[in-house]
Design a protein around this motif. Structure first.
Motif, mmCIF file in Angstrom:
data_model
loop_
_atom_site.group_PDB
_atom_site.id
_atom_site.type_symbol
_atom_site.label_atom_id
_atom_site.label_comp_id
_atom_site.label_asym_id
_atom_site.label_seq_id
_atom_site.Cartn_x
_atom_site.Cartn_y
_atom_site.Cartn_z
ATOM 1 N N ARG A 1 38.806 45.063 42.338
ATOM 2 C CA ARG A 1 37.973 46.222 42.852
ATOM 3 C C ARG A 1 38.996 47.525 43.276
ATOM 4 N N ARG A 2 40.025 47.334 43.988
ATOM 5 C CA ARG A 2 40.694 48.518 44.422
ATOM 6 C C ARG A 2 41.221 49.288 43.211
ATOM 7 N N ASP B 1 38.201 51.295 42.191
ATOM 8 C CA ASP B 1 37.916 52.295 43.218
ATOM 9 C C ASP B 1 38.959 53.408 42.860
ATOM 10 N N ASN C 1 38.025 55.396 39.786
ATOM 11 C CA ASN C 1 36.710 56.459 39.981
ATOM 12 C C ASN C 1 37.093 57.620 40.754
#
Length: 201
Positions: free
Chosen positions: A69-70, A73, A76
């Motif tokens: 997830r990190r 992120d 992004n």
């Protein structure tokens, strides 16, 4: 802390030696060196592992249950969310360097070392990377040390410019130009002349 410093100097002046010592890539034989616990480095070449996808390159070495997830992120944040599954060989030079930057920032460094990270990019990609680095710096506020040969790049990005000669700081400029700078500003041209003079040009 939070300052953006550019390091200029002729080839062989000691710029990369200093950066590698600060990044704990080379050991120093004498003297004292103090750095934050969290340090990350971005090199001129992206140095991505070709057998790992973009997000996996970013998550490399992260020992956290939410590493994926990190990494996503971070992708992004550098504008590459849609390239998470891309192989490094399919990325452009600018995209690969963005992945490299995301890999550094995902570790939340207190000191970010940039070793001529824009040197291999074309002029337009370099300009967009300048804007991205400034945006990320303002968001995360690490201390940044940018090693560059480009006087304009140093003056456009940094709060302070140091000129290194034979391993010693020979000149220092605190930059008092507006946050949005242009090479056409008279103050910018005067700063460039001072820096070039300090480099012996």
């Amino acid at each position: 802390p939070g300052e953006f410093v550019a390091l200029l100097g002729r080839s062989g002046s000691g710029k990369t030696t200093l950066l590698r010592a600060l990044g704990r890539l080379d050991r120093i034989s004498e003297g004292h060196l103090e750095t934050p616990a969290a340090v990350a480095t971005v090199f001129q070449e992206p140095r991505l592992l070709p057998w790992k996808r973009a997000w996996q390159n970013i998550a490399l070495g992260l020992r956290a249950p939410d590493a994926r997830r990190r990494a996503l992120d971070a992708l992004n944040e550098v504008g590459l969310a849609e390239h998470a599954q891309a192989w490094p060989a399919t990325l452009s030079g600018g995209q690969a360097q963005r992945v490299s930057l995301a890999r550094a920032l995902v570790r939340d460094p207190k000191l970010l070392l940039l070793d001529e990270p824009f040197g291999a990019l074309d002029a337009l990609t370099r300009m967009s990377m300048h804007k991205l680095v400034q945006k990320l710096w303002r968001t995360h506020r690490p201390a940044v040390l940018l090693v560059t040969h480009d006087v304009d790049e140093a003056a456009l990005l940094a709060d302070r410019v140091l000129v290194l000669s034979q391993g010693r700081i020979e000149h220092e400029e605190r930059i008092v130009l507006p946050a949005v700078r242009s090479v056409d500003q008279p103050e910018f041209r005067a700063l460039r002349r001072r820096l070039l003079t300090s480099l012996g040009v």
